[in-house]
Design a protein around this motif. Structure first.
Motif, PDB file in Angstrom:
ATOM      1  N   GLY A   7      -4.903  38.374 -15.036  1.00  0.00           N
ATOM      2  CA  GLY A   7      -3.573  38.134 -15.579  1.00  0.00           C
ATOM      3  C   GLY A   7      -3.367  36.728 -16.087  1.00  0.00           C
ATOM      4  O   GLY A   7      -2.285  36.392 -16.499  1.00  0.00           O
ATOM      5  N   GLU A   8      -4.413  35.838 -15.985  1.00  0.00           N
ATOM      6  CA  GLU A   8      -4.270  34.453 -16.425  1.00  0.00           C
ATOM      7  C   GLU A   8      -4.995  34.191 -17.725  1.00  0.00           C
ATOM      8  O   GLU A   8      -4.978  33.082 -18.228  1.00  0.00           O
ATOM      9  CB  GLU A   8      -4.778  33.476 -15.338  1.00  0.00           C
ATOM     10  N   GLY A   9      -5.714  35.204 -18.228  1.00  0.00           N
ATOM     11  CA  GLY A   9      -6.403  35.042 -19.494  1.00  0.00           C
ATOM     12  C   GLY A   9      -7.590  34.140 -19.430  1.00  0.00           C
ATOM     13  O   GLY A   9      -7.941  33.476 -20.403  1.00  0.00           O
ATOM     14  N   ILE A  10      -8.221  34.027 -18.246  1.00  0.00           N
ATOM     15  CA  ILE A  10      -9.389  33.155 -18.085  1.00  0.00           C
ATOM     16  C   ILE A  10     -10.626  33.983 -18.286  1.00  0.00           C
ATOM     17  O   ILE A  10     -10.845  34.975 -17.590  1.00  0.00           O
ATOM     18  CB  ILE A  10      -9.405  32.524 -16.676  1.00  0.00           C
ATOM     19  N   THR A  48     -17.801  28.535 -14.623  1.00  0.00           N
ATOM     20  CA  THR A  48     -16.882  29.573 -15.109  1.00  0.00           C
ATOM     21  C   THR A  48     -15.457  29.037 -15.222  1.00  0.00           C
ATOM     22  O   THR A  48     -14.795  29.194 -16.258  1.00  0.00           O
ATOM     23  CB  THR A  48     -16.918  30.782 -14.151  1.00  0.00           C
ATOM     24  N   ASP A  49     -14.961  28.386 -14.167  1.00  0.00           N
ATOM     25  CA  ASP A  49     -13.585  27.880 -14.169  1.00  0.00           C
ATOM     26  C   ASP A  49     -13.561  26.603 -13.324  1.00  0.00           C
ATOM     27  O   ASP A  49     -13.480  26.657 -12.090  1.00  0.00           O
ATOM     28  CB  ASP A  49     -12.641  28.929 -13.581  1.00  0.00           C
ATOM     29  N   ALA A  50     -13.668  25.485 -14.003  1.00  0.00           N
ATOM     30  CA  ALA A  50     -13.724  24.205 -13.293  1.00  0.00           C
ATOM     31  C   ALA A  50     -12.422  23.901 -12.565  1.00  0.00           C
ATOM     32  O   ALA A  50     -12.413  23.362 -11.462  1.00  0.00           O
ATOM     33  CB  ALA A  50     -14.059  23.075 -14.280  1.00  0.00           C
ATOM     34  N   LYS A  51     -11.295  24.248 -13.173  1.00  0.00           N
ATOM     35  CA  LYS A  51     -10.012  23.972 -12.559  1.00  0.00           C
ATOM     36  C   LYS A  51      -9.828  24.766 -11.276  1.00  0.00           C
ATOM     37  O   LYS A  51      -9.394  24.244 -10.239  1.00  0.00           O
ATOM     38  CB  LYS A  51      -8.903  24.298 -13.550  1.00  0.00           C
TER      39      LYS A  51
END
Length: 517
Positions: free
Chosen positions: A477-480, A503-506
């Motif tokens: 749902g976050e579009g990542i 994949t997702d550093a944040k």
């Protein structure tokens, strides 16, 4: 509480995972840290002592120590026994209290001897006590001089005689113990003799003898002292003239050539002879009547009667004398010539040259031009009151000054002053710096290793693997965008963490933050 236990368990696990050499280094660093912290605490709690009194006699030192023991104040005594140390915060209070109680008397008894009245004291005892009190008060006054450490005064009063011509005069002697490296000028020695003489009735300065602790006679006879005082006064007057004239010329030159680039020396030849001059001037053109004398001699006879035969005739005689005395005009001039008149002046002036930079940027010395030297010489002549008829001399030279030694001496003095100022804080700064270095280079890496070990636990890694395998649960749902993990081959924990970070550093940073917290 659980997080604290997890932190210490991770710290122990990190320590156990290290090799023997690193464990030894960590243990040594920890021991050194404990020692430094203990040393810092010891020095911080150490009482700082300051000199309470110095240059004390044995009697004064004993009285002060007894007073400090009575007040239960900690103290220290120097090896020589003449310096007593007390806590720095109590030194001003203790000094005022000791002065008020009269502990600093050095075994000297003054007029306080009459505070305790003794019934039945004879006249001899009263006279003896008065002599002791007078001697003690004079000793205290002489001890107040900066150069004197200790003194004793002895006064001898003669017995009174019924005949004035047989009455003897009182005498006195003063013994001085000077401080190390201190000397008394002849004027100060004479002042001590006059002080004692004016304090005792019937005592003259010539009857006071002053000696030092080695038995050398410091005072002189009256005639000899008068001649020596005259010679010293003449030398001081000469130095005063030379110093003032040199300062006057040098100040003027430094405004022209620069500060520290001119040196002036003056030698004055003075005439200290006492000369009395008498002149008599006669003016023959202006005579003055001193006295006038007049004398008149007059004789008169009567004439004969008319018609009488044989009668004698009359006779008249008149004589006048006048004497005038003249005095030649005379002028008498009596002149007392001034003492200390300048007979000759000699001035030597040394000025630095001109410095110019060469192609390499180095300063090269250049001698001042001849016209500059002549202009400086003319300025010196006018400033010093040059008189060619007296044979005055002025020499001006241009030479390179040794500036390296001056700059080095100035820099050395500044460094020494700064070092003396910062020396009391040096030990605390060293301890704090060592503690900070150990914390930054030893303790901090150890904590980081423990945190890294705690972050690689299987539970946390299993959560990371689940979140990596189910990307929808992390970024749904976050579009990542998610990248599917490869299915072939075994994957290690490091590969999983790398894939999660890429994949997702944040999101990965958020997970690490939750692990740490």
């Amino acid at each position: 509480m659980n997080q604290l236990m997890q932190f210490f368990s991770g710290l122990a696990a990190a320590f156990n995972a290290m090799n023997t050499a690193r464990k030894t280094m960590i243990a040594g660093a920890g021991l050194l840290t404990v020692v430094l912290v203990g040393a810092l605490s010891y020095f911080a709690a150490q009482v700082e002592y300051q000199a309470l009194f110095s240059g004390l006699s044995s009697e004064d030192a004993a009285a002060i120590v007894a007073r400090l023991q009575e007040k239960k104040v900690p103290y220290k005594v120097s090896a020589s026994g003449d310096v007593i140390y007390a806590p720095a915060d109590k030194v001003p209070e203790l000094r005022m209290e000791m002065a008020a109680t009269g502990a600093l008397r050095g075994g000297i008894v003054g007029y306080e001897i009459f505070d305790n009245k003794t019934l039945g004291a004879t006249d001899f005892e009263q006279q003896l006590n008065f002599r002791r009190a007078l001697q003690g008060e004079l000793s205290r006054t002489i001890n107040s001089l900066d150069e004197v450490q200790q003194s004793r005064v002895h006064i001898a009063f003669p017995k009174e005689s019924l005949f004035v011509d047989q009455q003897k005069k009182a005498t006195a002697s003063v013994t001085l113990k000077l401080k190390g490296g201190k000397t008394l000028r002849p004027g100060q020695i004479e002042g001590i003799a006059h002080l004692v003489a004016r304090s005792v009735e019937g005592l003259g300065p010539e009857d006071v003898i002053v000696v030092d602790s080695r038995g050398n006679i410091l005072s002189k006879n009256q005639d000899e002292g008068k001649n020596s005082r005259l010679s010293i006064a003449q030398l001081d007057y000469r130095r005063h003239i030379e110093k003032d004239m040199a300062a006057q010329v040098q100040t003027m030159l430094e405004n022209v050539v620069g500060r520290g680039k001119a040196v002036v020396r003056v030698t004055a030849d003075l005439d200290f002879r006492v000369t009395e001059k008498t002149e008599e001037t006669y003016d023959p053109e202006s005579p003055v009547v001193r006295s006038t004398q007049r004398q008149t001699d007059k004789t008169t006879t009567t004439a004969a009667k008319t018609g009488t035969t044989g009668s004698p005739g009359g006779q008249e005689h008149e004589k006048t004398d006048e004497t005038v005395n003249y005095e030649i005009n005379r002028v008498v001039n009596k002149t007392v010539m001034p003492v200390g008149e300048i007979r000759k002046l000699s001035l030597a002036v040394l000025v630095d040259g001109i410095y110019a930079k060469n192609d390499k940027g180095e300063e090269v010395y250049q001698e001042r031009p001849k016209k500059d030297i002549d202009a400086i010489e003319e300025l010196v002549r006018k400033s010093a009151g040059f008189n060619a008829s007296r044979g005055d001399q002025v020499v001006v030279s241009s030479m390179p000054f040794n500036r390296m030694e001056q700059e080095a001496a100035l820099a050395g003095s500044n460094w020494q002053d700064v070092f003396r100022t910062l020396l009391p804080l040096f030990k605390y700064v060293v301890l704090l710096a060592a503690f900070a270095m150990i914390f930054l280079w030893v303790v901090r890496p150890l904590i980081r290793g423990a945190m890294a070990t705690a972050s690689s636990r299987p539970v946390m890694m299993g959560e990371a693997m689940q979140r990596t395998a189910a990307p929808a649960s992390i970024g749904a749902g976050e579009g990542i965008p998610m990248v599917a993990a490869p299915m072939e081959g075994p994957r290690t924990e490091t590969d999983i963490v790398r894939q999660l970070a890429s994949t997702d550093a944040k999101r990965f940073a958020e997970i690490l933050r939750n692990w740490v917290n």
